[in-house]
Design a protein around this motif. Structure first.
Motif, PDB file in Angstrom:
ATOM      1  N   SER A  81       8.613   7.427 114.449  1.00 47.93           N
ATOM      2  CA  SER A  81       9.200   6.384 115.292  1.00 47.93           C
ATOM      3  C   SER A  81      10.369   5.714 114.576  1.00 47.93           C
ATOM      4  O   SER A  81      10.490   5.763 113.350  1.00 47.93           O
ATOM      5  CB  SER A  81       8.148   5.329 115.633  1.00 47.93           C
ATOM      6  OG  SER A  81       7.767   4.621 114.473  1.00 47.93           O
ATOM      7  N   ASN A  82      11.226   5.069 115.337  1.00 49.20           N
ATOM      8  CA  ASN A  82      12.390   4.402 114.759  1.00 49.20           C
ATOM      9  C   ASN A  82      12.002   3.336 113.752  1.00 49.20           C
ATOM     10  O   ASN A  82      12.676   3.161 112.729  1.00 49.20           O
ATOM     11  CB  ASN A  82      13.235   3.781 115.874  1.00 49.20           C
ATOM     12  CG  ASN A  82      13.927   4.816 116.731  1.00 49.20           C
ATOM     13  OD1 ASN A  82      14.091   5.956 116.317  1.00 49.20           O
ATOM     14  ND2 ASN A  82      14.321   4.432 117.934  1.00 49.20           N
ATOM     15  N   ALA A  86      13.193   3.409 109.896  1.00 50.09           N
ATOM     16  CA  ALA A  86      13.986   2.300 109.371  1.00 50.09           C
ATOM     17  C   ALA A  86      13.329   1.676 108.149  1.00 50.09           C
ATOM     18  O   ALA A  86      14.001   1.361 107.162  1.00 50.09           O
ATOM     19  CB  ALA A  86      14.181   1.241 110.457  1.00 50.09           C
ATOM     20  N   ALA A  87      12.008   1.506 108.185  1.00 47.80           N
ATOM     21  CA  ALA A  87      11.292   0.926 107.050  1.00 47.80           C
ATOM     22  C   ALA A  87      11.351   1.849 105.839  1.00 47.80           C
ATOM     23  O   ALA A  87      11.491   1.396 104.696  1.00 47.80           O
ATOM     24  CB  ALA A  87       9.841   0.643 107.427  1.00 47.80           C
ATOM     25  N   ASP A 131      22.047   5.300 111.528  1.00 48.91           N
ATOM     26  CA  ASP A 131      21.361   5.440 112.811  1.00 48.91           C
ATOM     27  C   ASP A 131      20.164   4.502 112.918  1.00 48.91           C
ATOM     28  O   ASP A 131      19.808   4.049 114.014  1.00 48.91           O
ATOM     29  CB  ASP A 131      20.878   6.888 113.000  1.00 48.91           C
ATOM     30  CG  ASP A 131      22.020   7.843 113.280  1.00 48.91           C
ATOM     31  OD1 ASP A 131      23.105   7.369 113.668  1.00 48.91           O
ATOM     32  OD2 ASP A 131      21.831   9.059 113.090  1.00 48.91           O
ATOM     33  N   ALA A 132      19.518   4.214 111.772  1.00 49.95           N
ATOM     34  CA  ALA A 132      18.286   3.421 111.783  1.00 49.95           C
ATOM     35  C   ALA A 132      18.538   1.917 111.755  1.00 49.95           C
ATOM     36  O   ALA A 132      17.620   1.134 111.989  1.00 49.95           O
ATOM     37  CB  ALA A 132      17.405   3.814 110.593  1.00 49.95           C
ATOM     38  N   CYS A 133      19.767   1.516 111.480  1.00 52.65           N
ATOM     39  CA  CYS A 133      20.046   0.088 111.257  1.00 52.65           C
ATOM     40  C   CYS A 133      19.605  -0.806 112.406  1.00 52.65           C
ATOM     41  O   CYS A 133      19.091  -1.911 112.196  1.00 52.65           O
ATOM     42  CB  CYS A 133      21.539  -0.110 110.997  1.00 52.65           C
ATOM     43  SG  CYS A 133      22.024   0.267 109.316  1.00 52.65           S
ATOM     44  N   GLY A 145      19.785  -3.363 103.236  1.00 55.47           N
ATOM     45  CA  GLY A 145      20.509  -2.156 103.601  1.00 55.47           C
ATOM     46  C   GLY A 145      22.008  -2.292 103.420  1.00 55.47           C
ATOM     47  O   GLY A 145      22.679  -1.369 102.955  1.00 55.47           O
ATOM     48  N   GLY A 146      22.534  -3.475 103.771  1.00 52.21           N
ATOM     49  CA  GLY A 146      23.966  -3.712 103.596  1.00 52.21           C
ATOM     50  C   GLY A 146      24.382  -3.671 102.134  1.00 52.21           C
ATOM     51  O   GLY A 146      25.414  -3.090 101.781  1.00 52.21           O
ATOM     52  N   LEU A 147      23.587  -4.274 101.270  1.00 54.35           N
ATOM     53  CA  LEU A 147      23.888  -4.250  99.836  1.00 54.35           C
ATOM     54  C   LEU A 147      23.842  -2.831  99.290  1.00 54.35           C
ATOM     55  O   LEU A 147      24.662  -2.451  98.445  1.00 54.35           O
ATOM     56  CB  LEU A 147      22.889  -5.136  99.080  1.00 54.35           C
ATOM     57  CG  LEU A 147      23.059  -6.647  99.265  1.00 54.35           C
ATOM     58  CD1 LEU A 147      21.854  -7.393  98.698  1.00 54.35           C
ATOM     59  CD2 LEU A 147      24.342  -7.131  98.587  1.00 54.35           C
TER      60      LEU A 147
END
Length: 274
Positions: A81-82, A86-87, A131-133, A145-147
């Motif tokens: 799952s998304n 993502a996690a 894609d997961a953001c 994630g950005g860092l």
């Protein structure tokens, strides 16, 4: 859930003594759980991995490497799952942020397990993360994630340059979300969850060693120490040297004008001419 909570508690309370004695068995168990639980159960595994990585940024990635390899193969199957994907990418983002060499080993090893699919391992990671953001549920996780994406900007990797527009779009969006526009105060919601003290449930747990250790880890977490806007600005400026002035400027000129406008405004880079 209780077993995973106990592992977290022992890691927080006993630290290195617990991991040196039982770390290998713990990480093997975490790996065995991946793919054997429901989404809800799998999402309980990742916070334990974050605690190990936050508490032991040098030893943690090596100790968890077999588990991280399995996790990467697990999330690259396209069957999860998304929220799980993502996690999982969030755990890898922490590894990238605190220990880039360990991240490289995991990404390269994960590609061996899953096949290259025509892309390099780094390209597959970046594409998957971008894609997961939208499935990342919290601002702090999005900032992590950005860092991590900012860390990639100065690597000089052609895969990063080819995905510059997507990376900048995500990073700029997260900056606006967690830090606001230049001159504005950070959004209250984000600062509340980062800085608030643990709730007292009447058991005295807020003054326990476990709680104090958790507070210390949160206080020293790069996600809570670093300013994403500052890091992003520095990495963009550094990229001119890493990729070469003309090459990086040409790539910037090819991306969406709206993203360039936002970059100049958010990062104070109005002097950049294309």
């Amino acid at each position: 859930q209780m077993c995973l909570q106990l592992v977290s508690s022992y890691t927080l309370l006993l630290g290195g003594m617990f991991l040196h004695g039982y770390g290998q068995a713990v990480c093997q168990t975490l790996g065995n759980l991946l793919g054997a639980l429901s989404d809800r159960g799998t999402l309980l595994v990742f916070p334990v991995m974050h605690i190990i990585l936050k508490g032991f940024p040098l030893e943690g990635p090596s100790l968890l490497e077999p588990t991280l390899l399995k996790m990467l193969a697990f999330i690259l199957t396209g069957k999860e799952s998304n929220c799980v994907v993502a996690a999982g990418y969030g755990v890898l983002a922490r590894v990238l942020l605190i220990n880039p060499p360990a991240f490289s080993r995991v990404v390269m090893g994960g590609a061996v397990l899953t096949g290259d699919g025509g892309d390099t391992p780094l390209a597959r990671y970046i594409d998957g993360w971008l894609d997961a953001c939208d499935s990342v549920p919290t601002s702090s996780a999005r900032k992590l994630g950005g860092l991590a994406l900012c860390t990639l900007l100065s690597t000089g990797a052609p895969e990063v340059l080819a995905r510059l527009e997507g990376i900048l779009a995500v990073c700029l969006q997260v900056v606006r979300e967690v830090e606001g526009e230049p001159g504005e105060e950070a959004p209250e919601g984000y600062e509340y969850w980062v800085t608030r003290a643990p709730e007292d449930d009447g058991s005295g747990s807020t003054s326990s060693g476990e709680c104090l250790r958790k507070q210390h880890l949160n206080a020293t977490d790069p996600v809570n120490q670093l300013t994403l806007r500052t890091i992003l600005t520095g990495k963009i400026q550094e990229s001119f040297t890493v990729y070469g002035q003309q090459k990086f400027q040409t790539t910037l000129a090819s991306i969406s004008p709206s993203i360039l406008t936002q970059m100049r405004k958010t990062c104070g880079l109005g002097e950049i001419s294309l």
